[in-house]
Design a protein around this motif. Sequence first.
Motif, PDB file in Angstrom:
ATOM      1  N   SER A  54       0.830  -1.206   0.000  1.00  0.00           N
ATOM      2  CA  SER A  54       0.000   0.000   0.000  1.00  0.00           C
ATOM      3  C   SER A  54       0.867   1.259   0.000  1.00  0.00           C
ATOM      4  O   SER A  54       0.508   2.264  -0.615  1.00  0.00           O
ATOM      5  N   LEU A  55       2.024   1.225   0.657  1.00  0.00           N
ATOM      6  CA  LEU A  55       2.924   2.377   0.633  1.00  0.00           C
ATOM      7  C   LEU A  55       3.492   2.604  -0.761  1.00  0.00           C
ATOM      8  O   LEU A  55       3.590   3.741  -1.229  1.00  0.00           O
ATOM      9  N   LEU A  56       3.880   1.539  -1.434  1.00  0.00           N
ATOM     10  CA  LEU A  56       4.448   1.676  -2.773  1.00  0.00           C
ATOM     11  C   LEU A  56       3.420   2.128  -3.799  1.00  0.00           C
ATOM     12  O   LEU A  56       3.752   2.779  -4.788  1.00  0.00           O
ATOM     13  N   ARG A  57       2.169   1.794  -3.590  1.00  0.00           N
ATOM     14  CA  ARG A  57       1.105   2.195  -4.517  1.00  0.00           C
ATOM     15  C   ARG A  57       0.565   3.592  -4.218  1.00  0.00           C
ATOM     16  O   ARG A  57      -0.134   4.177  -5.035  1.00  0.00           O
ATOM     17  N   SER A  58       0.877   4.143  -3.059  1.00  0.00           N
ATOM     18  CA  SER A  58       0.373   5.448  -2.648  1.00  0.00           C
ATOM     19  C   SER A  58       1.003   6.550  -3.499  1.00  0.00           C
ATOM     20  O   SER A  58       2.221   6.638  -3.628  1.00  0.00           O
ATOM     21  N   GLU A  59       0.173   7.415  -4.059  1.00  0.00           N
ATOM     22  CA  GLU A  59       0.671   8.530  -4.862  1.00  0.00           C
ATOM     23  C   GLU A  59       1.475   9.496  -4.008  1.00  0.00           C
ATOM     24  O   GLU A  59       2.504  10.003  -4.430  1.00  0.00           O
ATOM     25  N   THR A  60       1.027   9.744  -2.812  1.00  0.00           N
ATOM     26  CA  THR A  60       1.673  10.721  -1.947  1.00  0.00           C
ATOM     27  C   THR A  60       3.047  10.246  -1.500  1.00  0.00           C
ATOM     28  O   THR A  60       4.023  10.995  -1.559  1.00  0.00           O
ATOM     29  N   VAL A  61       3.136   9.013  -1.057  1.00  0.00           N
ATOM     30  CA  VAL A  61       4.402   8.492  -0.541  1.00  0.00           C
ATOM     31  C   VAL A  61       5.424   8.316  -1.659  1.00  0.00           C
ATOM     32  O   VAL A  61       6.599   8.629  -1.495  1.00  0.00           O
ATOM     33  N   SER A  62       4.980   7.828  -2.813  1.00  0.00           N
ATOM     34  CA  SER A  62       5.920   7.552  -3.895  1.00  0.00           C
ATOM     35  C   SER A  62       6.258   8.793  -4.724  1.00  0.00           C
ATOM     36  O   SER A  62       7.147   8.751  -5.556  1.00  0.00           O
ATOM     37  N   GLY A  63       5.556   9.905  -4.495  1.00  0.00           N
ATOM     38  CA  GLY A  63       5.858  11.149  -5.202  1.00  0.00           C
ATOM     39  C   GLY A  63       5.287  11.205  -6.601  1.00  0.00           C
ATOM     40  O   GLY A  63       5.770  11.944  -7.443  1.00  0.00           O
ATOM     41  N   ARG A  64       4.247  10.433  -6.878  1.00  0.00           N
ATOM     42  CA  ARG A  64       3.644  10.418  -8.216  1.00  0.00           C
ATOM     43  C   ARG A  64       2.299  11.139  -8.220  1.00  0.00           C
ATOM     44  O   ARG A  64       1.361  10.731  -8.879  1.00  0.00           O
ATOM     45  N   ILE A  65       2.194  12.231  -7.508  1.00  0.00           N
ATOM     46  CA  ILE A  65       0.926  12.948  -7.429  1.00  0.00           C
ATOM     47  C   ILE A  65       0.635  13.594  -8.779  1.00  0.00           C
ATOM     48  O   ILE A  65       1.474  14.281  -9.351  1.00  0.00           O
ATOM     49  N   LYS A  66      -0.550  13.359  -9.286  1.00  0.00           N
ATOM     50  CA  LYS A  66      -0.952  13.948 -10.552  1.00  0.00           C
ATOM     51  C   LYS A  66      -2.007  15.013 -10.261  1.00  0.00           C
ATOM     52  O   LYS A  66      -3.049  14.728  -9.679  1.00  0.00           O
ATOM     53  N   TYR A  67      -1.694  16.236 -10.631  1.00  0.00           N
ATOM     54  CA  TYR A  67      -2.627  17.323 -10.419  1.00  0.00           C
ATOM     55  C   TYR A  67      -3.601  17.393 -11.590  1.00  0.00           C
ATOM     56  O   TYR A  67      -3.334  16.893 -12.666  1.00  0.00           O
ATOM     57  N   GLN A  68      -4.712  18.009 -11.349  1.00  0.00           N
ATOM     58  CA  GLN A  68      -5.774  18.196 -12.340  1.00  0.00           C
ATOM     59  C   GLN A  68      -6.238  16.862 -12.912  1.00  0.00           C
ATOM     60  O   GLN A  68      -6.287  16.656 -14.121  1.00  0.00           O
ATOM     61  N   LYS A  69      -6.613  15.942 -12.012  1.00  0.00           N
ATOM     62  CA  LYS A  69      -7.149  14.660 -12.446  1.00  0.00           C
ATOM     63  C   LYS A  69      -8.498  14.846 -13.127  1.00  0.00           C
ATOM     64  O   LYS A  69      -8.860  14.089 -14.005  1.00  0.00           O
ATOM     65  N   THR A  70      -9.210  15.863 -12.693  1.00  0.00           N
ATOM     66  CA  THR A  70     -10.475  16.208 -13.331  1.00  0.00           C
ATOM     67  C   THR A  70     -10.471  17.704 -13.626  1.00  0.00           C
ATOM     68  O   THR A  70      -9.714  18.466 -13.041  1.00  0.00           O
ATOM     69  N   TYR A  71     -11.308  18.089 -14.548  1.00  0.00           N
ATOM     70  CA  TYR A  71     -11.460  19.506 -14.853  1.00  0.00           C
ATOM     71  C   TYR A  71     -12.906  19.763 -15.239  1.00  0.00           C
ATOM     72  O   TYR A  71     -13.658  18.844 -15.542  1.00  0.00           O
ATOM     73  N   SER A  72     -13.301  21.009 -15.187  1.00  0.00           N
ATOM     74  CA  SER A  72     -14.663  21.394 -15.514  1.00  0.00           C
ATOM     75  C   SER A  72     -14.738  21.682 -17.012  1.00  0.00           C
ATOM     76  O   SER A  72     -14.175  22.662 -17.497  1.00  0.00           O
TER      77      SER A  72
END
Length: 52
Positions: A16-34
């Motif tokens: 779960s730590l390796l799959r976590s976006e926050t812990v692994s540093g793979r945060i993707k911004y703007q996953k959704t948009y209007s």
Amino acid sequence: MSPRGLEEWSANTVDSLLRSETVSGRIKYQKTYSKDYLSKKQVRNKGNYPNI
């Protein structure tokens, strides 16, 4: 020491730590948009909206 105070970490915790976006540093911004301002409907970003 594991978060629960055990000597060894469980496989599920490590997974779960390796799959976590926050812990692994793979945060993707703007996953959704209007897509339409008036309807305020959120659309999933599949690469068609640029990351700022």
